[in-house]
Design an enzyme around this catalytic site. Structure first.
Site, PDB file in Angstrom:
ATOM      1  N   LYS A   1      43.664  44.991  50.308  1.00 18.20           N
ATOM      2  CA  LYS A   1      43.882  44.414  49.148  1.00 18.20           C
ATOM      3  C   LYS A   1      44.549  44.206  48.201  1.00 18.20           C
ATOM      4  O   LYS A   1      45.119  45.137  47.734  1.00 18.20           O
ATOM      5  CB  LYS A   1      42.445  44.062  48.645  1.00 18.20           C
ATOM      6  CG  LYS A   1      42.149  42.870  47.933  1.00 18.20           C
ATOM      7  CD  LYS A   1      40.245  42.384  46.953  1.00 18.20           C
ATOM      8  CE  LYS A   1      40.982  40.864  46.647  1.00 18.20           C
ATOM      9  NZ  LYS A   1      39.654  40.705  46.382  1.00 18.20           N
TER      10      LYS A   1
ATOM     11  N   SER B   1      36.825  36.717  47.199  1.00 20.73           N
ATOM     12  CA  SER B   1      38.610  36.635  46.821  1.00 20.73           C
ATOM     13  C   SER B   1      39.435  37.466  47.857  1.00 20.73           C
ATOM     14  O   SER B   1      40.149  36.952  48.245  1.00 20.73           O
ATOM     15  CB  SER B   1      39.314  36.768  45.446  1.00 20.73           C
ATOM     16  OG  SER B   1      38.770  38.530  45.360  1.00 20.73           O
TER      17      SER B   1
ATOM     18  N   SER C   1      33.080  38.549  46.561  1.00 28.13           N
ATOM     19  CA  SER C   1      34.493  38.765  47.230  1.00 28.13           C
ATOM     20  C   SER C   1      34.725  39.301  48.103  1.00 28.13           C
ATOM     21  O   SER C   1      35.388  39.485  49.006  1.00 28.13           O
ATOM     22  CB  SER C   1      35.400  39.070  45.739  1.00 28.13           C
ATOM     23  OG  SER C   1      35.868  37.573  44.956  1.00 28.13           O
TER      24      SER C   1
HETATM   25  N1  GLN Z   1      33.871  34.002  43.234  1.00 29.18           N
HETATM   26  C1  GLN Z   1      34.333  34.509  42.057  1.00 29.18           C
HETATM   27  C2  GLN Z   1      35.086  34.553  41.227  1.00 29.18           C
HETATM   28  O1  GLN Z   1      35.986  33.510  41.403  1.00 29.18           O
HETATM   29  C3  GLN Z   1      33.580  36.324  42.472  1.00 29.18           C
HETATM   30  C4  GLN Z   1      35.575  36.434  42.986  1.00 29.18           C
HETATM   31  C5  GLN Z   1      35.088  38.299  43.144  1.00 29.18           C
HETATM   32  O2  GLN Z   1      34.289  39.048  43.183  1.00 29.18           O
HETATM   33  N2  GLN Z   1      36.304  39.062  43.026  1.00 29.18           N
HETATM   34  O3  GLN Z   1      35.073  34.936  39.825  1.00 29.18           O
END
Ligand code: GLN
Length: 472
Positions: A74, A149, A173
């Site tokens: 990532k 994400s 994410s």
């Molecule tokens: N969708 C969640 C957020 O926007 C989780 C994102 C994540 O785990 N980085 O914060």
């Protein structure tokens, strides 16, 4: 191919690490225009790493489990000499000068990085659509999002642009894109994996973990990266799991908390019901439990995550590194323009929300209250795990959304309902494919365990994978 299969090829000398790597690089180059799984390809670095592995094989050296296996990292995980954008214009040209602990660890084991995985900007999002580089598409249906994400990593794994991947999970994410793309995603216990060199979003919630095609592969990767890092004071490492992976769930007590199942679409409800029955047929006991504070988890998460983000993202002022506004009148104007031009709308929204909940007049009403709720939710989990070994829930209340669906921010946040409680409590959870909906889109089940009970949740996941067919 899975990690196990690649290892077989290398061991039998049916293919060299270089040939395997070339194959994945070719696929990545061919498919990336459509899938946008990678922000940056790491061709040179991959080819060099593969050559080293081949030299080791020629010498007859022992190979670590991930040696010569191509993977996706990532793009919020620092790679020295290779740009690390965090999906943001702010870091579009940022080249770190040190390696994140996870990357350093994998590199020392002969891992081959194909490229840096696409992601929502600063990991803020659930659909990949906040990526400055354009969101990743779902290999199962390219009109759909890959999730967020870590959507680029999940798309790379599901689309055969990588054998496995490393993502980060602050509120879902890793698990949610794994669920959307029909692969396995493990969010480890907070502290199991070092966060050093992971670009911070919400430090008390962030955790690095694997996305893989099989439960066994996820376990192999987890074992390779979970280690105590002296330079991350929250890291502890974790007991190994691969050697405990049997898929045996006999006598396992599996909690079903009704709250997670409210208002689910029929397809998801029946896939989860089938998963529960499968575990029961394999000898587990299903136990009805309650999780009444589920509704509090979302506001708690979004207050804490935004508060921490507003502080963590304060460092992007255009002075030390990252984007800098070309034109300005004075210092205040320079910082204002740099941050307005360098950050996208969602990131700015969260910095504003976070600054608001931390400001003097509102601190007690929002931030403190959220901290109290966090404690209560964490205690609820501890109590639950006195009576059950794990919880079975959906990973998300939706399957992969159409790309460009344009949900409101709050509608998007609501799709995180099943995953955020896990980060709030710092416990581990895995998402494993358990079927498809009427449109053939993957459905994931989430198994949540007590702290450092990765082996337990992976065994339940393996039982489901074996019975239901998993990613394949
Ligand atoms: N969708 C969640 C957020 O926007 C989780 C994102 C994540 O785990 N980085 O914060």
């Amino acid at each position: 191919m899975t990690i196990t299969e690649i290892r077989g090829l290398l061991a039998s000398k049916k293919a060299s690490a270089t040939e395997i790597t070339r194959q994945y690089l070719d696929t990545a180059k061919r498919e990336n225009d459509t899938l946008k799984a990678y922000i940056t390809l790491a061709e040179e670095c991959a080819v060099a790493a593969a050559a080293e592995v081949d030299a080791k094989i020629a010498r007859g050296d022992d190979l670590p489990p991930l040696a010569g296996v191509p993977f996706a990292l990532k793009d919020n995980i620092s790679t020295a000499g290779l740009r690390t954008t965090c999906g943001s214009k702010m870091l579009e040209n940022y080249v770190p000068f040190y390696n994140a602990f996870v990357w350093k660890t994998l590199k020392s084991q002969g891992a081959v990085m194909v490229g840096k995985g696409n992601m929502d900007e600063f990991a803020m999002g659930s659909t990949n659509e906040t990526s400055y580089f354009g969101g990743a598409r779902n290999p199962r249906d390219t009109s759909r999002v890959a999730g967020g994400s870590s959507g680029g990593v999940a798309a790379a794994v599901a689309g055969d642009l990588a054998v496995y991947g490393i993502g980060s999970d602050t509120g879902g994410s890793i698990r949610q894109p794994a669920s959307f793309c029909g692969v396995v995603g493990l969010k480890p216990t907070y502290g199991a994996v070092s966060r050093r060199g992971l670009i911070a979003y919400a430090s008390s919630l962030d955790q690095v973990g694997p996305i893989a095609q099989t439960v066994r592969d996820a376990a192999t990767v987890f074992d390779a990266i979970s280690a105590r890092d002296e330079r991350d004071m929250t890291s502890r490492g974790a007991p190994s799991v691969s050697d405990k992976l049997t898929g045996d769930v006999r006598g396992m007590r599996i909690g079903i908390a009704r709250e997670f199942y409210e208002n689910l679409p029929d397809d998801i409800a029946s896939a989860l019901d089938n998963a529960a029955k499968t575990l029961e047929r394999n000898g587990a006991t299903l136990i009805d439990v309650e999780f009444p504070r589920l509704g509090d988890a979302l506001p708690t998460y979004y207050i804490l995550a935004c508060a921490e983000a507003s502080s963590n993202l304060g460092r992007y002022d255009g002075i030390r590194y990252g984007y800098r506004a070309p034109e300005y009148t004075d210092l205040d104007d320079f910082i204002r323009r740099t941050r307005s031009e360098g950050f996208g709308a969602e990131v700015q929204r969260r910095i504003l929300l976070g600054t608001y909940v931390l400001s003097a007049g509102y601190y007690d009403a929002f931030y403190n209250t959220a901290q109290l709720a966090r404690r209560a939710i964490t205690n609820d989990f501890s109590r639950l795990f006195d009576g059950v070994d794990c919880l079975l829930t959906p990973t998300a209340p939706v399957a992969a959304l159409p790309f460009g669906a344009e949900l409101t921010p709050v509608e998007t946040y609501q799709t995180d309902i099943c995953t955020v409680p896990v980060n709030i409590a710092g416990v581990p959870a895995v998402s494993v494919p358990v079927g498809v909906d009427s449109q053939n889109l993957p459905i994931g089940a989430q198994i949540i365990g007590a702290k450092f009970a990765e082996a337990t949740i992976l065994n339940a996941a393996l039982a489901l994978e074996t019975a239901l067919g998993g990613a394949r």
